[in-house]
Design an enzyme around this catalytic site. Sequence first.
Site, mmCIF file in Angstrom:
data_model
loop_
_atom_site.group_PDB
_atom_site.id
_atom_site.type_symbol
_atom_site.label_atom_id
_atom_site.label_comp_id
_atom_site.label_asym_id
_atom_site.label_seq_id
_atom_site.Cartn_x
_atom_site.Cartn_y
_atom_site.Cartn_z
ATOM 1 C CD GLU A 158 14.913 -6.960 27.109
ATOM 2 O OE1 GLU A 158 14.667 -5.655 27.062
ATOM 3 O OE2 GLU A 158 15.508 -7.581 28.064
ATOM 4 C CD GLU A 232 10.127 -5.876 28.801
ATOM 5 O OE1 GLU A 232 11.274 -5.517 29.630
ATOM 6 O OE2 GLU A 232 10.222 -7.249 28.445
#
Length: 615
Positions: A158, A232
């Site tokens: 991320e 995710e």
Amino acid sequence: MPVLQITDEGFRLDDQPFRIISGGLHYFRVHPDLWADRLRKARLMGLNTVETYVPWNLHQPRPDEFRLDGGLDLPAFLDLAAAEGLHVLLRPGPYICAEWEGGGLPSWLLADPDILLRSQDPRYLAAVDDFFGRLLPPLRRHLSTNGGPVLAVQIENEYGAYDDDTAHLAHLAQLLRRYGVDVPLFTCDQPGDLARGSLPGFLATANFGSRSEQGLAALRAHQPAGPLMCTEFWIGWFDRWGGHHVVRDPAQAAQELDTLLATGASVNLYMFHGGTSFGFTNGANDKHTYRPTVGSYDYDSPLDEAGDPTEKYEAFRQVIAKYAPVPSEPVPAPGPKTAAAGIRLSAGAPLFANLAALGTAVVSERPLTMEQLGQDFGFVLYECALPAAGPVLLELGTVHDRAQVFVDGQPVGVLERENHERAVAFTVPREGSLLSLLVENQGRVNYGSGIHDRKGLLGRVMLDGTELTGWTSRPLPLGSLDGLAFTEDGPAQVGPTFHRGTVHLDEVADTFLHLPGWTKGNVWVNGFHLGRHWSRGPRHCAAGGIRRPRPRRRRSPDSGGAKPHEGIVPGESRRAADGQRREPVRRGGARRLPGVPATGPLLATTPPKRDKWGV
């Protein structure tokens, strides 16, 4: 095993169309004797892949020390996954977030006062290079190109939520290739960060927990061709101390999964089984207010913290069966549980009387941070002589994260970073009174710019506007409690105290600790640090507790202890925390914190309201 191919149309495996249906399972949050059980249950739910992070700070706790054994034996975990017929998505960081202490970055990096983490800072890159050079060569045989289960490896984590330095991502990709990672590489980001966090020439994937069609549309707009994947898919959430236990309705989560799979996309459920952040390894968030995460990483997952299938497990299994083969074997039954009530903690060891056994004081003009002391976790005891008697105002520059204040061994206050507290007034009884500040690291920030999170007392300490100098800083990592001197059935102690008791077990099974009347502290069983407890919740032990899995339990007596920190518990805010990312709906409830046994007493700072707890 066959090699994953990335084409404009999607994934292919062994030259056949392939959809990744994966679930998060962090080996470092599960006892190694339970890895095979959890992997089997992943396969039985219909998963063909599992995903795991790699915590740099555990594998390399010091620059010259590297571990790949015991609960960190990643090659053994990968072998078990392969034996179960599962593929693996490997996410080695170096930064992992994961609600893990410091996002997995080792605290010794922060001993350099101006290092820039997750950047092209040469000091950081040299450390990453060294870590990858130790980690990756032993894993090469586990890559699918060498017949192993690892299909793909993630670059960073991320990164678009932190920075947009493409050169840094490219450097990390080059390091992975240099150390022999020849399987596909990919990035993952939230939909709004894809442009900042992706790397041209490598697969971009998205992270989200709802509105799947919108999330995948954003990914397709950013990446016009290639597989669609949610790396995710948040099917639950983590908890913070003082917050509400987060749950997500199984039917609603299953519907979201159905919507995602109906698009043809691949998915990794975050989490399939969350496990536990044992000891002091939980992380924290800080969006203008510091919020430490609880040790339980149950995450409201399909497989709960005890390793038992939940309603969500069956609901997800039914959805997956619409799109992929699911084993015909029945859903696994819950594991056996046991109880042993009325355990008396009859022995005590006051912290202040046992300091020499726990750490060596370092003399300096000003307080030293944990990082300056070469310490990862635990507490630091700061002490200084007070110049005169009378009423005073003590002001601390910055407390990271929680300071218990004592004068001549008597508690006079608690200052918490979470509540933005920095000052306490009290009366000094005599000239030369000893000021003691017991400061707890409640977890380094694991997300955002706050990851440069040094612990202890930062800045100057002022007494009535004048700086206090001449300090000792004593690291108390509490890695071993072997040197403590316990007294049986002694008088009640004032201040931090270790309490110890023994329980005789007639059967080997899972269990939960119940700690009514205790306030705040930590628990060890047979010397293994299970984790923290706190009456602030949301993990109230009446409905759950600190769990000991079956492995390594003994039928012989077990020693235990519990550490509530103080007799004074300040008022606590019940305001909803700012989520690290978008959070699901919060509902009330309690949660379990599992643990793993090993050897010694538990820790406590003041006597609890009652002198026993139940197991």
